[in-house]
Design an enzyme around this catalytic site. Structure first.
Site, PDB file in Angstrom:
ATOM      1  N   HIS A 206      67.004 -30.439 -12.205  1.00  0.00           N
ATOM      2  CA  HIS A 206      65.721 -29.801 -11.909  1.00  0.00           C
ATOM      3  C   HIS A 206      65.264 -30.191 -10.513  1.00  0.00           C
ATOM      4  O   HIS A 206      65.760 -31.134  -9.905  1.00  0.00           O
ATOM      5  CB  HIS A 206      64.647 -30.154 -12.951  1.00  0.00           C
ATOM      6  CG  HIS A 206      64.292 -31.615 -12.988  1.00  0.00           C
ATOM      7  ND1 HIS A 206      63.616 -32.257 -11.973  1.00  0.00           N
ATOM      8  CD2 HIS A 206      64.516 -32.563 -13.929  1.00  0.00           C
ATOM      9  CE1 HIS A 206      63.418 -33.521 -12.286  1.00  0.00           C
ATOM     10  NE2 HIS A 206      63.976 -33.731 -13.460  1.00  0.00           N
ATOM     11  N   ASP A 333      72.112 -40.220 -31.610  1.00  0.00           N
ATOM     12  CA  ASP A 333      72.850 -41.476 -31.583  1.00  0.00           C
ATOM     13  C   ASP A 333      71.921 -42.645 -31.922  1.00  0.00           C
ATOM     14  O   ASP A 333      70.939 -42.898 -31.209  1.00  0.00           O
ATOM     15  CB  ASP A 333      73.452 -41.679 -30.190  1.00  0.00           C
ATOM     16  CG  ASP A 333      74.513 -42.751 -30.157  1.00  0.00           C
ATOM     17  OD1 ASP A 333      74.151 -43.937 -30.259  1.00  0.00           O
ATOM     18  OD2 ASP A 333      75.694 -42.399 -30.035  1.00  0.00           O
ATOM     19  N   SER A 348      67.546 -37.530 -16.312  1.00  0.00           N
ATOM     20  CA  SER A 348      67.801 -36.169 -15.836  1.00  0.00           C
ATOM     21  C   SER A 348      69.140 -36.079 -15.118  1.00  0.00           C
ATOM     22  O   SER A 348      69.436 -36.892 -14.247  1.00  0.00           O
ATOM     23  CB  SER A 348      66.717 -35.726 -14.858  1.00  0.00           C
ATOM     24  OG  SER A 348      65.658 -35.136 -15.530  1.00  0.00           O
TER      25      SER A 348
END
Length: 397
Positions: A206, A333, A348
């Site tokens: 992003h 997980d 990210s």
């Protein structure tokens, strides 16, 4: 039932389904925050927006047709490395106004000159401005000569000219313009992929926006640097967690940054990048090939060690045009949930792998549910890395 009635019923059902879809995606539980560049809060912070409603796609495209590949030939090495990011802006970014004390009161010369937060100062008196240090000598000279400064600004895609008269601040014994400015930014994120033959890479997934202006940073140049995760602040409902990491300036630089787009940062590696999990290339899967179900992400939670963690693809939208949020993912997980609470800031760019193919990257966390967030499909990052062309991608989709 007559044909006319069938058409009417079909229209009503379609309308109801469309309304249900819209109501689902504007649910407050889906407000999110960016998950990278958060280790340096004086530079970056999260900002909530509604998902799937991004009307401004300002991706930079370059014409490197001879270097592009066919989709079926694309193979990349998945990333997962923690990276430090340093950016230099084009010109000097205005991030705020402040009042200058005068004998008859206070005033912000910059605000009076109609210079807005988010503007970039590119020239003063015909001289190009590259750094904050370029401005002070001009301000001092103009103030002593009692002359207005001719300032050229970039505001969005437009250039604007204005005049500004510096004011002498007796308390600080200096001429002031009443603006807070910035020419650099820094933070951490995660490498998504790189192409061994060309060194082209993609990271973050992003755009990097300025903390104060909330606008994408228009970069002049930048560096990615080896980073080491030192601690993790665990996320909770309403409060995203974050990675804390350290990195040195230029000593461990591994590549440049040439683009900051809606789909991440991009450039070329200058050094080999070590990968504890994989050293071979993987094919990529386009949005229509991504399936709901199990997948994995690669990321760092301690030091520089890349680890593999289980996730679930909750939904995936086949996309024929570029969009930043194509997948909803959930961390499953147990170990990662125990360590981080789910998706945290700094994650990210963590590559998502399904069926031995790179399918995208983690981009955002849902503020009200840190176990879940968004992912971006890999093809849009490959376009901005100049590895594939958009028209080839659309044809294949």
């Amino acid at each position: 039932m007559s044909k006319t009635n069938k058409i009417r019923w079909t229209y009503k059902i379609s309308s109801l389904l469309s309304l249900a879809f819209i109501l689902f995606f504007i649910s407050p539980s889906f407000i999110h925050a960016d998950t990278s560049m958060q280790g340096y809060k004086e530079v970056f912070q999260d900002y909530p927006i509604l998902p799937f409603f991004n009307n401004e796609e300002h991706t930079n495209k370059e014409d490197n047709q001879g270097q592009h590949q066919r989709l079926e030939d694309v193979r990349v090495v998945p990333g997962g490395q923690s990276i430090g990011v340093q950016l230099e802006t084009k010109g000097v970014l205005v991030v705020g106004h402040h009042q200058v004390k005068m004998s008859e009161g206070v005033k912000s010369p910059g605000e009076a000159a109609k210079i807005n937060i988010g503007d970039t100062i590119v020239e003063i008196n015909g001289q190009k401005i590259n750094h904050m240090t370029d401005i002070k000598p001009i301000v001092d000279h103009s103030g002593k000569e009692n002359k207005k400064m001719q300032i050229k600004l970039k505001r969005g895609d437009k250039y604007i000219e204005t005049n500004l008269q510096p004011i002498f601040d007796k308390k600080e014994n200096a001429y002031k313009i009443g603006l807070y400015i910035r020419d650099t930014a820094a933070g951490i994120g995660t490498m998504t992929f790189y192409e061994p033959e060309t060194g082209k890479y993609g990271a973050l997934g992003h755009v990097i926006s300025d903390m104060d202006t909330k606008k994408p940073i228009d970069i002049k140049q930048g560096s990615i640097i080896h980073s080491s995760v030192t601690a993790i602040e665990k996320g909770d409902n309403g409060l995203p967690g974050e990675k804390q990491a350290s990195f040195q300036t230029q000593e461990k630089r591994i590549g440049n940054i040439t683009k900051n787009t809606d789909y991440g940062i991009f450039g070329v590696l200058e050094k080999e990048v070590n990968h504890e999990k994989y050293d071979e290339t993987f094919p990529v899967a386009l949005s229509h090939e991504v399936k709901e179900g199990p997948a994995k992400i690669l990321t760092v939670v301690d030091g520089e060690k890349i680890e593999e963690f289980d996730i679930e693809i909750i939904s995936s939208v086949p996309q024929k045009s570029a969009s930043t949020k194509g997948m909803v993912i959930q961390i499953t997980d147990p170990r990662l949930l125990e360590l981080t609470g789910g998706i945290v800031q700094g994650m990210s760019g963590s590559p998502i792998i399904q069926n031995d193919k790179v399918i995208g990257a983690v981009t955002h966390v849902f503020v009200n549910d840190p176990t879940s967030g968004y992912g971006v499909h890999i093809e849009w990052m490959l376009e901005d890395a100049d590895i594939i062309q958009s028209d080839l991608n659309e044809a294949a989709a």
